[in-house]
Scaffold this motif. Structure first.
Motif, short mmCIF file in Angstrom:
data_model
loop_
_atom_site.label_atom_id
_atom_site.label_comp_id
_atom_site.label_asym_id
_atom_site.label_seq_id
_atom_site.Cartn_x
_atom_site.Cartn_y
_atom_site.Cartn_z
N ALA A 35 0.83 -1.21 0.00
CA ALA A 35 0.00 0.00 0.00
C ALA A 35 0.86 1.25 0.00
O ALA A 35 1.88 1.32 0.69
CB ALA A 35 -0.91 0.00 1.21
N SER A 36 0.43 2.23 -0.77
CA SER A 36 1.09 3.54 -0.72
C SER A 36 0.43 4.36 0.37
O SER A 36 -0.73 4.13 0.73
CB SER A 36 0.97 4.26 -2.07
OG SER A 36 -0.39 4.54 -2.34
N ASN A 37 1.16 5.30 0.91
CA ASN A 37 0.62 6.17 1.94
C ASN A 37 1.08 7.59 1.63
O ASN A 37 2.08 8.06 2.13
CB ASN A 37 1.13 5.71 3.32
CG ASN A 37 0.53 6.55 4.44
OD1 ASN A 37 -0.53 7.13 4.29
ND2 ASN A 37 1.23 6.63 5.55
N ASP B 88 0.01 11.83 0.67
CA ASP B 88 -0.94 12.94 0.75
C ASP B 88 -1.48 13.15 -0.66
O ASP B 88 -0.71 13.36 -1.60
CB ASP B 88 -0.20 14.18 1.25
CG ASP B 88 -1.06 15.44 1.24
OD1 ASP B 88 -2.29 15.34 0.97
OD2 ASP B 88 -0.52 16.52 1.48
N LYS C 233 2.12 7.86 -5.85
CA LYS C 233 1.92 6.58 -5.15
C LYS C 233 3.02 5.58 -5.52
O LYS C 233 3.58 4.91 -4.65
CB LYS C 233 0.55 6.00 -5.50
CG LYS C 233 -0.62 6.80 -4.96
CD LYS C 233 -1.93 6.27 -5.52
CE LYS C 233 -3.12 7.11 -5.08
NZ LYS C 233 -4.39 6.59 -5.65
N GLU D 276 6.43 6.55 -4.03
CA GLU D 276 6.50 6.36 -2.57
C GLU D 276 6.82 4.91 -2.24
O GLU D 276 7.67 4.62 -1.40
CB GLU D 276 5.16 6.79 -1.94
CG GLU D 276 5.23 6.98 -0.42
CD GLU D 276 4.74 5.78 0.35
OE1 GLU D 276 5.06 5.67 1.54
OE2 GLU D 276 4.04 4.93 -0.24
#
Length: 196
Positions: A33-35, A37, A57, A60
């Motif tokens: 999973a990307s995290n 903003d 995404k 990251e």
């Protein structure tokens, strides 16, 4: 950290729909999973927004791995000059579906592929025009009650119960689902990964 392997593919998304689409074409991959903003500069056009977020995404997740090709994706619904993302709550979903019913809108999906060890990137987008049939407030409430709209851009899923409210589509069906497969395959091919 991912270990080096032959064309290790990483999907930077926990979306069940994107996962199912990659599985359907037989592409081996892992999910991380990307995290990020998801705030975007206000002057960006819809096609730029999805490319920007897809790349953000993918980058990251690529930054956490030594090897692999990271696929990032982002999907938005665009109507009357406004981006409709995921609903905040049921009333927000109701307002979105009310604005979409009986009209045509555009869905944009961006795809980015980032090579973790080199930072090389490829990014593009696909789009489709979708017609939603006229709906009564009761029908909208009943659809929201299924729970399906609550994590979807524009508050509907074309591949679920939402398929019953879609009158027609012009363009890339998979862009509406959330991962344009022809585009994903084309970008992967630029890194030497062939699906056929």
């Amino acid at each position: 950290m991912q270990k080096q392997g032959a064309a290790t593919i990483i999907l930077a998304s926990t979306s069940p729909r994107r996962k199912e689409l990659l599985e359907a074409i037989g592409l081996p991959f892992t999910v991380i999973a990307s995290n990020v903003d998801e705030t975007v500069p206000p002057e960006m056009q819809p096609d730029q927004v999805v490319e920007y977020l897809a790349l953000k995404k993918a980058r990251e997740v690529a930054g956490k791995n030594d090897f692999g090709l990271v696929i990032g994706s982002d999907t938005i619904v665009f109507l009357d000059g406004e981006i409709l993302g995921k609903p905040r709550d049921e009333e927000h979903a109701f307002a979105m579906l009310q604005s979409l019913q009986g009209r045509q809108h555009t869905v944009y999906s961006g795809v980015a592929v980032v090579e973790a060890d080199t930072g090389r990137t490829e990014v593009s987008h696909s789009a489709a025009k979708v017609n939603i049939r006229p709906m009564t407030d009761r029908e909208i409430r009943a659809y929201i009650a299924t729970g399906e709209p609550m994590d979807k851009a524009g508050s509907y899923a074309i591949q679920g119960i939402g398929s019953t409210i879609v009158e027609g589509i012009v363009g890339d069906y998979f862009a509406v689902v959330g991962l344009p497969l022809h585009l994903t395959a084309r970008l992967l091919a630029r890194f030497g990964v062939s699906l056929l």
